[in-house]
Enzyme design. Structure first.
Site, PDB file in Angstrom:
ATOM      1  N   GLY A 160      25.373  45.930  51.607  1.00  0.00           N
ATOM      2  CA  GLY A 160      26.301  44.800  51.528  1.00  0.00           C
ATOM      3  C   GLY A 160      27.382  44.852  52.592  1.00  0.00           C
ATOM      4  O   GLY A 160      27.321  45.676  53.510  1.00  0.00           O
ATOM      5  N   TYR A 192      34.367  37.199  37.740  1.00  0.00           N
ATOM      6  CA  TYR A 192      34.516  38.327  38.668  1.00  0.00           C
ATOM      7  C   TYR A 192      35.801  39.100  38.353  1.00  0.00           C
ATOM      8  O   TYR A 192      35.805  40.322  38.242  1.00  0.00           O
ATOM      9  CB  TYR A 192      34.541  37.773  40.093  1.00  0.00           C
ATOM     10  CG  TYR A 192      34.754  38.782  41.182  1.00  0.00           C
ATOM     11  CD1 TYR A 192      33.820  39.770  41.448  1.00  0.00           C
ATOM     12  CD2 TYR A 192      35.894  38.728  41.986  1.00  0.00           C
ATOM     13  CE1 TYR A 192      34.016  40.678  42.480  1.00  0.00           C
ATOM     14  CE2 TYR A 192      36.100  39.623  43.017  1.00  0.00           C
ATOM     15  CZ  TYR A 192      35.159  40.599  43.259  1.00  0.00           C
ATOM     16  OH  TYR A 192      35.350  41.487  44.283  1.00  0.00           O
TER      17      TYR A 192
HETATM   18  N1  SER Z   1      36.687  38.927  48.782  1.00  0.00           N
HETATM   19  C1  SER Z   1      36.536  38.845  47.362  1.00  0.00           C
HETATM   20  C2  SER Z   1      36.146  37.489  46.927  1.00  0.00           C
HETATM   21  O1  SER Z   1      36.498  36.552  47.565  1.00  0.00           O
HETATM   22  C3  SER Z   1      37.787  39.259  46.670  1.00  0.00           C
HETATM   23  O2  SER Z   1      37.610  40.502  46.117  1.00  0.00           O
HETATM   24  O3  SER Z   1      35.500  37.332  45.941  1.00  0.00           O
END
Ligand code: SER
Length: 318
Positions: free
Chosen positions: A11, A143
């Protein structure tokens, strides 16, 4: 001697981190893993040990940890914020069950664990400016929910079982090597690609929306520095606020214009990602990380932009 397993090694973070760790700890001591091979990540796959690991498969993960006598797990496999809103059930499954499996194998096999949290662990009721290390965490995305739960779970495994868990709350990460996979801060990566390829960029994040950001070399350095930090000095563990800069789309566009004067930006705001961005802090207070383990980022918006454009021009043959 560290024997490190990296999950999510193909990733955005993992692809660069694995190569960096192999330089520091030796090629054979860093086992890259991913749920599938990716043609474009040949270098990571072929430059050292590589294993297929589906993080939701506890048995498979335990076998790899035992086979390579792993004593450190850097757990990066996760779905990001925007994808997580499209697939919340899958985000819970991968982010939570993946972390749970990592912590369980770490408990059984005596491994230390690094896993990143995020600015997404904060929400609309969090103080927005100079967001403190310890403050309200009521995120509005799946998330973010998994990141808060993950922080608490990592603390639990440290207190209850003595597993050496450590983490940082990453801001948006900007890099030229591997694209991020479906986050809210991705605009700050795409803008550089489009600036070079087309001389213009349409931003899905609105003007005036500030978020914390960081250039990848600083992010990689934070992982190694925290992992090697003296545990006696760590008051916090999961997870430290860290940041290198805070900007809005107009700021990054103005910086790019210094290098590409004809560059232009317009807006086509995505309501989902915009509302996620608005629920996150404008800027983090990272003094705990500075005090407890010497966090000290090197890149600001100007130096990052110079380096990004230079490296991307080579990569894109421009
Ligand atoms: N870069 C990530 C996102 O935009 C933040 O942890 O989901």
């Amino acid at each position: 001697m560290r024997k490190i397993l990296v999950t999510g090694a193909l990733g955005q973070i993992g692809s660069e981190l694995t190569l960096e760790l192999r330089k520091i700890y030796g090629t054979d001591n860093v086992i890259a893993s991913s749920r599938r091979k990716k043609e474009e990540q040949k270098e990571v796959i072929e430059s050292g040990p590589f294993e297929i690991v589906e993080v939701t498969n506890a048995k498979q993960m335990a076998e790899v940890v035992q086979k390579h006598k792993v004593n450190t797990i850097i757990h990066l496999a996760a779905l990001l914020s925007a994808v997580g809103e499209q697939k919340p059930q899958q985000a819970w499954d991968i982010n939570m069950n993946g972390l749970y499996n990592v912590l369980e194998v770490a408990r059984e096999e005596n491994c230390s664990v690094f896993t990143p949290s995020s600015i997404a662990a904060f929400g609309p009721s969090t103080p927005k400016d100079k967001t403190p290390q310890d403050t309200i965490q009521r995120p509005g995305t799946m998330y973010g929910v998994t990141k808060v739960a993950g922080e608490v779970l990592c603390d639990y495994y440290f207190k209850k079982f003595g597993v050496d868990t450590r983490g940082v709350r990453f801001p948006g990460l900007i890099s030229y090597a591997t694209l991020p996979g479906g986050g809210t801060t991705d605009y700050a990566v795409h803008i550089y690609y489009d600036a070079i390829k087309q001389g213009k960029y349409t931003s899905f994040i609105d003007k005036g929306t500030y978020m914390d950001m960081m250039y990848m070399p600083d992010a990689l350095n934070s992982i190694v520095t925290l992992m090697e930090a003296n545990p006696d000095k760590l008051i916090h563990r999961n997870a430290f606020n860290i940041s290198a800069m805070s900007f809005e789309p107009e700021d990054i566009a103005a910086e790019i214009k210094k290098h590409i004067p004809e560059f232009e930006m317009d807006y086509d705001v995505d309501p989902v990602r915009q509302s996620i961005a608005e629920s996150w802090p404008n800027s983090l207070d990272d003094s705990a990380a500075r005090e407890e383990w010497g966090w000290d980022p090197k890149y600001d918006l100007a130096s990052m932009t110079t380096d990004m454009l230079e490296k991307l021009k080579v990569k894109l043959n421009k």
